[in-house]
Design a protein around this motif. Structure first.
Motif, PDB file in Angstrom:
ATOM      1  N   MET A 168       0.826  -1.217   0.000  1.00 11.37           N
ATOM      2  CA  MET A 168       0.000   0.000   0.000  1.00 11.37           C
ATOM      3  C   MET A 168       0.858   1.266   0.000  1.00 11.37           C
ATOM      4  SD  MET A 168      -3.341  -0.499  -0.026  1.00 11.37           S
ATOM      5  CE  MET A 168      -4.086   0.885   0.834  1.00 11.37           C
ATOM      6  N   GLY A 169       2.189   1.093  -0.115  1.00 13.28           N
ATOM      7  CA  GLY A 169       3.071   2.257  -0.251  1.00 13.28           C
ATOM      8  C   GLY A 169       3.680   2.773   1.036  1.00 13.28           C
ATOM      9  N   VAL A 170       3.613   1.983   2.127  1.00  8.27           N
ATOM     10  CA  VAL A 170       4.163   2.413   3.416  1.00  8.27           C
ATOM     11  C   VAL A 170       5.441   1.623   3.705  1.00  8.27           C
ATOM     12  CG1 VAL A 170       3.766   2.646   5.899  1.00  8.27           C
ATOM     13  CG2 VAL A 170       1.873   2.979   4.288  1.00  8.27           C
ATOM     14  N   SER A 171       6.579   2.290   3.717  1.00  7.34           N
ATOM     15  CA  SER A 171       7.870   1.646   3.980  1.00  7.34           C
ATOM     16  C   SER A 171       8.568   2.331   5.141  1.00  7.34           C
ATOM     17  CB  SER A 171       8.775   1.703   2.747  1.00  7.34           C
ATOM     18  OG  SER A 171       8.323   0.831   1.734  1.00  7.34           O
ATOM     19  N   CYS A 172       9.463   1.584   5.791  1.00 10.37           N
ATOM     20  CA  CYS A 172      10.202   2.139   6.930  1.00 10.37           C
ATOM     21  C   CYS A 172      11.691   1.823   6.799  1.00 10.37           C
ATOM     22  CB  CYS A 172       9.671   1.566   8.242  1.00 10.37           C
ATOM     23  SG  CYS A 172      10.450   2.286   9.710  1.00 10.37           S
ATOM     24  N   VAL A 173      12.517   2.820   7.053  1.00  7.83           N
ATOM     25  CA  VAL A 173      13.962   2.648   7.120  1.00  7.83           C
ATOM     26  C   VAL A 173      14.332   2.698   8.595  1.00  7.83           C
ATOM     27  CG1 VAL A 173      16.201   3.562   6.430  1.00  7.83           C
ATOM     28  CG2 VAL A 173      14.241   3.796   4.900  1.00  7.83           C
ATOM     29  N   TYR A 174      14.612   1.527   9.161  1.00  8.90           N
ATOM     30  CA  TYR A 174      14.878   1.442  10.591  1.00  8.90           C
ATOM     31  C   TYR A 174      16.311   1.832  10.922  1.00  8.90           C
ATOM     32  CZ  TYR A 174      10.421  -0.994  11.163  1.00  8.90           C
ATOM     33  OH  TYR A 174       9.094  -1.303  11.184  1.00  8.90           O
ATOM     34  N   GLN A 175      16.514   2.220  12.199  1.00 16.88           N
ATOM     35  CA  GLN A 175      17.847   2.584  12.673  1.00 16.88           C
ATOM     36  C   GLN A 175      18.793   1.393  12.583  1.00 16.88           C
ATOM     37  OE1 GLN A 175      17.848   4.106  16.667  1.00 16.88           O
ATOM     38  NE2 GLN A 175      20.015   4.579  16.664  1.00 16.88           N
ATOM     39  N   GLU A 176      18.289   0.200  12.922  1.00 14.39           N
ATOM     40  CA  GLU A 176      19.099  -1.015  12.820  1.00 14.39           C
ATOM     41  C   GLU A 176      19.071  -1.478  11.365  1.00 14.39           C
ATOM     42  OE1 GLU A 176      20.718  -1.885  15.435  1.00 14.39           O
ATOM     43  OE2 GLU A 176      19.681  -0.553  16.828  1.00 14.39           O
ATOM     44  N   LEU A 177      20.208  -1.453  10.709  1.00 12.89           N
ATOM     45  CA  LEU A 177      20.281  -1.782   9.289  1.00 12.89           C
ATOM     46  C   LEU A 177      19.962  -3.248   9.035  1.00 12.89           C
ATOM     47  CD1 LEU A 177      23.516   0.191   8.314  1.00 12.89           C
ATOM     48  CD2 LEU A 177      21.153   0.917   8.077  1.00 12.89           C
ATOM     49  N   SER A 178      19.343  -3.516   7.889  1.00 11.95           N
ATOM     50  CA  SER A 178      19.010  -4.900   7.519  1.00 11.95           C
ATOM     51  C   SER A 178      19.652  -5.260   6.179  1.00 11.95           C
ATOM     52  CB  SER A 178      17.487  -5.067   7.441  1.00 11.95           C
ATOM     53  OG  SER A 178      16.928  -4.163   6.502  1.00 11.95           O
ATOM     54  N   ILE A 179      20.905  -4.834   6.015  1.00 11.11           N
ATOM     55  CA  ILE A 179      21.658  -5.118   4.797  1.00 11.11           C
ATOM     56  C   ILE A 179      22.146  -6.563   4.806  1.00 11.11           C
ATOM     57  CG2 ILE A 179      23.855  -4.593   3.629  1.00 11.11           C
ATOM     58  CD1 ILE A 179      21.789  -2.476   3.092  1.00 11.11           C
ATOM     59  N   ALA A 180      22.095  -7.214   3.636  1.00 11.88           N
ATOM     60  CA  ALA A 180      22.724  -8.538   3.468  1.00 11.88           C
ATOM     61  C   ALA A 180      24.136  -8.282   2.946  1.00 11.88           C
ATOM     62  CB  ALA A 180      21.918  -9.378   2.487  1.00 11.88           C
ATOM     63  N   PRO A 181      25.156  -8.320   3.815  1.00 12.51           N
ATOM     64  CA  PRO A 181      26.498  -7.850   3.430  1.00 12.51           C
ATOM     65  C   PRO A 181      27.163  -8.659   2.327  1.00 12.51           C
ATOM     66  CG  PRO A 181      26.538  -8.928   5.582  1.00 12.51           C
ATOM     67  CD  PRO A 181      25.109  -8.776   5.208  1.00 12.51           C
ATOM     68  N   GLN A 182      26.759  -9.906   2.171  1.00 15.58           N
ATOM     69  CA  GLN A 182      27.400 -10.749   1.165  1.00 15.58           C
ATOM     70  C   GLN A 182      26.824 -10.565  -0.238  1.00 15.58           C
ATOM     71  OE1 GLN A 182      25.239 -11.628   3.384  1.00 15.58           O
ATOM     72  NE2 GLN A 182      23.871 -13.249   2.649  1.00 15.58           N
ATOM     73  N   LEU A 183      25.681  -9.873  -0.322  1.00 16.25           N
ATOM     74  CA  LEU A 183      25.041  -9.634  -1.616  1.00 16.25           C
ATOM     75  C   LEU A 183      25.477  -8.293  -2.189  1.00 16.25           C
ATOM     76  CD1 LEU A 183      21.366 -10.816  -0.965  1.00 16.25           C
ATOM     77  CD2 LEU A 183      23.271 -12.126  -1.933  1.00 16.25           C
ATOM     78  N   ASP A 184      25.328  -8.127  -3.510  1.00 11.15           N
ATOM     79  CA  ASP A 184      25.692  -6.838  -4.097  1.00 11.15           C
ATOM     80  C   ASP A 184      24.589  -5.806  -3.859  1.00 11.15           C
ATOM     81  OD1 ASP A 184      23.706  -7.227  -6.033  1.00 11.15           O
ATOM     82  OD2 ASP A 184      25.106  -7.827  -7.602  1.00 11.15           O
TER      83      ASP A 184
END
Length: 506
Positions: free
Chosen positions: A82-98
């Motif tokens: 529905m167009g609602v996204s959140c950028v949290y303080q705790e990062l959720s990056i997958a470091p091994q992916l590009d």
């Protein structure tokens, strides 16, 4: 000019947890293309409201509408759709992916049953250009700086056609240059009719970016105001429920003999030739841009990392490189930059966290004296005002400010001669900041030698007696903090300049 269309409306939102009324009838709305800041102390209810908005929590009462239609999200994926996204303080990056796969994770463009790599990298290039990031979509995410990873999180929201992006403490790990870039992106997104909910304890950012500001306290609305109709002092008063006369509680302390003496400390490729001293009752600040080497210097002093050459002395006694146990025995306490990963065991109680370092002193023949352990923890919980029902409370359930106090208490139990605090107020609210500053001032008055590492110039100038500036692993100056010292002088030194004021601080 007509008033912008309302995108999201919340009326009387309620949320309960066992024994806790987290949201007690909160009303909140966001207009198309506006930046609406959400402010409040830790524990005020901001995180719970975010989780209701994003589908992570179901509300227990009230109405939540998007485009005038009531929604009842069962998951975050429904909110994203529905167009609602959140950028949290705790990062959720997958470091091994590009970078490309991180941007489109869970949303990869497909051609039949296979990933459409041509579209993936073309769309990634478009997003990176929009984010003003001159990197390749094939760059491994783990090789990026924390600031760049934060931008990737924001870019991920753009790949999902977000209409509302919630940003939770987005600049906590960004350099000044990265922060400026983020602000430009926010303005650009607003120009595309994307709404922003901005959450930050850095009130200067709130006052700069916001169109409107809503304050929540104890799970209730306190005020919603246009930015131009409220001052920063009024904002603080609404957040904490009282006027805050002086944020930086620095009182004069008697400064005497040298307690920490660092000479020509070098860790090859990281920092070199670092020399400074800290006396009893003195607070010395360390300031520099992100990546300058400030935290690495402190880790070496404490023995977490070995240094190549130089020496560290505490109360005249030389320490062995790379041995934290010797540093602790000599009288150094170290509150690390990342309290959650390195300073606390989040699944253990306040009692156990406070007494972890002191356990050998609380044991007899290998058996811990429980009564002494609890007496010690109760004493510090009261003396530094940790807000929790009992010392049995899990640390992971505390607010950021109270977690930081637990970290400090852990080291105070060892009665240290030197206390190093790295980013002592990162991610905590203004009321808790004031309490931490007051605590540091009290410790200095009691004769403790204190080192404060901070990326906030105002904090350094408000609580320290002098500041050491670091640029690319080198000390550029040590400046005595006086009413005449300007923010611009400190910044210039942190960017590699020299003012010739070294002698003033000695």
């Amino acid at each position: 000019m007509p008033e912008p269309k309302t995108l999201i409306t919340c009326e009387g939102i309620k949320k309960y947890f066992p024994g806790v009324k987290a949201l007690d009838g909160v009303s909140f709305d966001v207009r198309v293309g506006e930046c609406h800041s959400l402010c409040g102390e830790n524990g005020a209810g901001k995180s719970t409201l975010i989780k209701v908005l994003t589908g992570a929590h179901a509300r227990d009462g009230g109405d939540y509408q998007i485009d005038g239609k009531t929604v009842n999200f069962k998951s975050t994926q429904e909110a994203i759709a529905m167009g609602v996204s959140c950028v949290y303080q705790e990062l959720s990056i997958a470091p091994q992916l590009d970078v490309a796969h991180n941007l489109f994770i869970g949303n990869l463009p497909m051609k039949g049953h296979l990933v459409d790599h041509k579209t993936l990298y073309a769309e990634t290039e478009r997003i990176l250009k929009e984010l003003d990031m001159p990197i390749s979509g094939k760059t491994i995410a783990g090789d990026l700086s924390v600031g760049q990873q934060q931008m990737i999180e924001i870019g991920r929201a753009l790949t999902r056609d977000a209409r509302l992006i919630i940003m939770d403490e987005p600049t906590s790990s960004l350099s000044e240059a990265e922060t400026e870039t983020l602000f430009k992106i926010i303005k650009k997104l607003q120009g595309q009719d994307i709404a922003i909910v901005y959450i930050s304890h850095k009130l200067d950012e709130v006052m700069y970016l916001s169109d409107r500001i809503t304050v929540i306290r104890d799970g209730q609305n306190i005020i919603t105001a246009n930015k131009e109709d409220i001052t920063q002092d009024q904002l603080i008063a609404h957040m904490i429920g009282r006027p805050l006369k002086n944020l930086y509680l620095k009182e004069p302390a008697e400064i005497s003999e040298v307690m920490l003496d660092v000479r020509n400390l070098t860790r090859k490729g990281v920092f070199e030739d670092i020399t400074f001293s800290v006396r009893k009752g003195e607070v010395v600040g360390f300031f520099g841009l992100v990546g300058a080497g400030r935290s690495e210097i402190m880790r070496a002093i404490f023995g977490v990392d070995k240094y190549t050459s130089g020496e560290v002395r505490v109360d005249g006694k030389k320490l062995k490189s790379g041995d934290p146990s010797k540093a602790i025995s000599a009288g150094i306490g170290f509150c690390t930059e990342d309290r959650k990963k390195e300073g606390l065991a989040l699944k253990l109680s306040i009692l156990l966290n406070m007494t972890l370092v002191r356990l050998p002193l609380l044991a007899k023949l290998g058996v811990i004296k429980r009564a002494s352990q609890k007496t010690s923890a109760d004493k510090y919980m009261e003396s530094i005002s940790i807000k929790a029902p009992t010392v049995a409370q899990l640390v992971g359930n505390l607010s950021g400010g109270n977690q930081q106090k637990v970290v400090v208490a852990k080291w105070l139990m060892m009665n240290p001669k030197v206390l190093i605090v790295d980013e002592p107020t990162r991610g905590i609210d203004v009321g808790s900041k004031s309490e931490i500053y007051g605590l540091l001032s009290d410790l200095a008055k009691e004769g403790m030698a204190i080192v404060v590492v901070s990326s906030e110039i105002e904090e350094i100038m408000g609580v320290c007696d002098s500041v050491v500036t670091i640029f690319e692993g080198k000390k550029t100056a040590q400046l005595k903090i006086t009413p005449e010292l300007t923010r611009e002088e400190v910044l210039a030194c942190a960017l590699g300049a020299s003012t010739g004021k070294e002698a003033d601080a000695q």
